[in-house]
Design a protein around this motif. Sequence first.
Motif, short mmCIF file in Angstrom:
data_model
loop_
_atom_site.label_atom_id
_atom_site.label_comp_id
_atom_site.label_asym_id
_atom_site.label_seq_id
_atom_site.Cartn_x
_atom_site.Cartn_y
_atom_site.Cartn_z
N GLY A 195 0.79 -1.24 0.00
CA GLY A 195 0.00 0.00 0.00
C GLY A 195 0.81 1.27 0.00
N ILE A 196 0.25 2.31 0.64
CA ILE A 196 0.85 3.66 0.54
C ILE A 196 2.18 3.80 1.26
CG2 ILE A 196 -1.40 4.81 0.20
CD1 ILE A 196 -1.18 5.74 3.17
N GLY A 197 2.46 2.94 2.25
CA GLY A 197 3.73 3.02 2.98
C GLY A 197 3.73 4.14 4.02
N ILE A 198 4.76 4.15 4.84
CA ILE A 198 4.86 5.13 5.93
C ILE A 198 6.20 5.85 5.81
CG2 ILE A 198 4.97 5.37 8.46
CD1 ILE A 198 3.33 2.73 8.59
N PRO A 199 6.21 7.19 5.86
CA PRO A 199 7.47 7.92 5.74
C PRO A 199 8.46 7.53 6.83
CG PRO A 199 5.59 9.44 5.83
CD PRO A 199 5.06 8.08 6.07
N GLU A 200 9.73 7.58 6.50
CA GLU A 200 10.79 7.14 7.41
C GLU A 200 10.73 7.86 8.76
OE1 GLU A 200 14.59 7.09 5.49
OE2 GLU A 200 15.54 6.29 7.30
N ASP A 201 10.44 9.15 8.72
CA ASP A 201 10.44 9.91 9.99
C ASP A 201 9.21 9.63 10.85
OD1 ASP A 201 8.77 11.18 8.17
OD2 ASP A 201 9.05 13.15 9.06
N LYS A 202 8.30 8.75 10.35
CA LYS A 202 7.10 8.43 11.14
C LYS A 202 7.13 6.98 11.62
CE LYS A 202 4.67 12.23 11.00
NZ LYS A 202 4.75 12.99 9.83
N LEU A 203 8.21 6.25 11.27
CA LEU A 203 8.23 4.81 11.57
C LEU A 203 8.14 4.51 13.07
CD1 LEU A 203 10.83 3.45 8.99
CD2 LEU A 203 8.34 3.26 8.93
N VAL A 204 8.62 5.43 13.89
CA VAL A 204 8.56 5.21 15.34
C VAL A 204 7.27 5.81 15.92
CG1 VAL A 204 9.70 5.69 17.54
CG2 VAL A 204 11.06 5.07 15.55
N SER A 205 6.96 7.05 15.47
CA SER A 205 5.85 7.77 16.10
C SER A 205 4.47 7.20 15.76
CB SER A 205 5.91 9.25 15.75
OG SER A 205 5.70 9.42 14.37
N VAL A 206 4.33 6.41 14.69
CA VAL A 206 3.00 5.85 14.38
C VAL A 206 2.48 4.97 15.52
CG1 VAL A 206 2.89 5.94 11.86
CG2 VAL A 206 4.02 3.99 12.98
N PHE A 207 3.40 4.52 16.39
CA PHE A 207 2.96 3.68 17.51
C PHE A 207 2.50 4.50 18.71
CE2 PHE A 207 5.80 0.90 15.09
CZ PHE A 207 5.02 -0.23 14.97
N ASP A 208 2.67 5.83 18.64
CA ASP A 208 2.22 6.68 19.75
C ASP A 208 0.71 6.90 19.66
OD1 ASP A 208 4.85 6.90 20.43
OD2 ASP A 208 5.12 8.89 19.52
N PHE A 210 -2.80 8.50 19.31
CA PHE A 210 -3.36 9.59 18.50
C PHE A 210 -2.41 10.06 17.40
CE2 PHE A 210 -5.19 10.12 22.78
CZ PHE A 210 -6.46 9.68 22.46
N SER A 211 -1.38 9.24 17.11
CA SER A 211 -0.47 9.69 16.07
C SER A 211 -0.88 9.06 14.74
CB SER A 211 0.95 9.29 16.44
OG SER A 211 1.66 8.92 15.30
N GLN A 212 -0.93 9.90 13.72
CA GLN A 212 -1.30 9.39 12.40
C GLN A 212 -0.24 9.82 11.40
OE1 GLN A 212 -5.26 10.97 12.65
NE2 GLN A 212 -6.08 8.91 12.74
N GLY A 213 -0.17 9.10 10.30
CA GLY A 213 0.89 9.32 9.32
C GLY A 213 1.11 10.78 8.95
N SER A 214 0.09 11.38 8.36
CA SER A 214 0.18 12.79 7.99
C SER A 214 -1.24 13.35 7.92
CB SER A 214 0.85 12.93 6.63
OG SER A 214 -0.01 12.37 5.65
N ILE A 215 -1.33 14.67 7.87
CA ILE A 215 -2.66 15.29 7.85
C ILE A 215 -3.45 14.80 6.63
CG2 ILE A 215 -3.89 17.52 7.74
CD1 ILE A 215 -1.35 18.71 9.13
N GLU A 216 -2.73 14.71 5.48
CA GLU A 216 -3.44 14.29 4.25
C GLU A 216 -3.94 12.85 4.39
OE1 GLU A 216 0.35 15.24 3.17
OE2 GLU A 216 -0.61 16.79 4.37
N VAL A 217 -3.06 11.97 4.94
CA VAL A 217 -3.45 10.57 5.10
C VAL A 217 -4.64 10.48 6.05
CG1 VAL A 217 -2.72 8.35 6.09
CG2 VAL A 217 -1.19 9.59 4.59
N ASN A 218 -4.56 11.25 7.14
CA ASN A 218 -5.63 11.24 8.12
C ASN A 218 -6.94 11.69 7.50
OD1 ASN A 218 -7.04 11.21 10.45
ND2 ASN A 218 -6.23 13.12 11.24
N ARG A 219 -6.87 12.79 6.69
CA ARG A 219 -8.09 13.32 6.08
C ARG A 219 -8.70 12.30 5.13
NH1 ARG A 219 -6.34 18.55 4.03
NH2 ARG A 219 -6.11 19.22 6.18
N LYS A 220 -7.85 11.63 4.39
CA LYS A 220 -8.32 10.70 3.37
C LYS A 220 -8.86 9.39 3.97
CE LYS A 220 -6.96 8.63 -0.98
NZ LYS A 220 -5.80 8.24 -1.74
N TYR A 221 -8.14 8.85 4.98
CA TYR A 221 -8.47 7.51 5.46
C TYR A 221 -9.19 7.48 6.81
CZ TYR A 221 -5.31 5.88 1.82
OH TYR A 221 -4.71 5.62 0.62
#
Length: 275
Positions: A195-208, A210-221
Amino acid sequence: YKNNIIRNQSNLLLREKNKELEIAKDKAEKASRARSEFLSTVSHELRTPLNAINGITHLLLEEKPKKTQMDYLSSLKFSGDYLTKFINEILEINKIESHNIEIEYTSFNVKQLLTDIQNSLKELAFVNNNNFTLEIDPAIPDYLIGDPTKLSQIILNLINNALKFTKNGDVSIIAKLETLEHPTATLYFEITDTGIGIPEDKLVSVFDSFSQGSIEVNRKYGGTGLGLTIVKKLTQILGGQIELSSVVGQGSTFSFALAFKISEEQLAIEPTPKI
Ligand code: ADP
């Protein structure tokens, strides 16, 4: 003599400091318990009326409503489902963080569990036109002792994400036998998608939380940003560690290894080799 006085004084000071620390710790624990009880009460209180709203929405949708009514009801259903998921996740995280969660050991058939998960999500895979496969290492013993509910929760969360963030792609669950040392079997699980994949700088924080990939990803999905927090915590409770590797535009792989005891049922089929 002078030294003794100094020693006594510093002992006294140390005792006072320790007492203060104890009081502060006690206060913090009480505050954390109160917070956790508050969260739990609020979530349960919200769930009851929400169940009524969801139930009635479901009934009205079955009444074959007119197009506009159908649109309103669909939007009501979407919001109801989102809130239900959100409340359940908050309750789950609260339970984990207040250490109110225990491993419930039982004998289960891991191959069956994975097949059931695949079957329950086939429809979801169809919606995004994904090729959804399950690959089970035949060397995995059928019957293991572990916590199937928590294992399902982890895999379901990961697969739901994989299917959500992938369109016209491949999603798979892979289960391999990593090591087998009677009576322990260590299994390696991998959930991959293209699928769309996760940016390198988010690989750790996605586990926090209320953390989501990016505003655009959040808005879309959409989504709550709590699923991966639960996955990480549950995996740790079961003695594992969740790993993530991902490339934007190419896909993601979540993996973890867990140790299980081989169940008596299995040992009856395949007795421990005698040397
Ligand atoms: P959400 O409910 O928002 O999906 P999660 O905690 O499950 O919350 O996921 C956090 C974020 O991590 C998501 O919003 C998404 O940006 C990213 N993410 C999780 N799984 C995947 C995946 N398989 N592919 C791409 N991005 C993902």
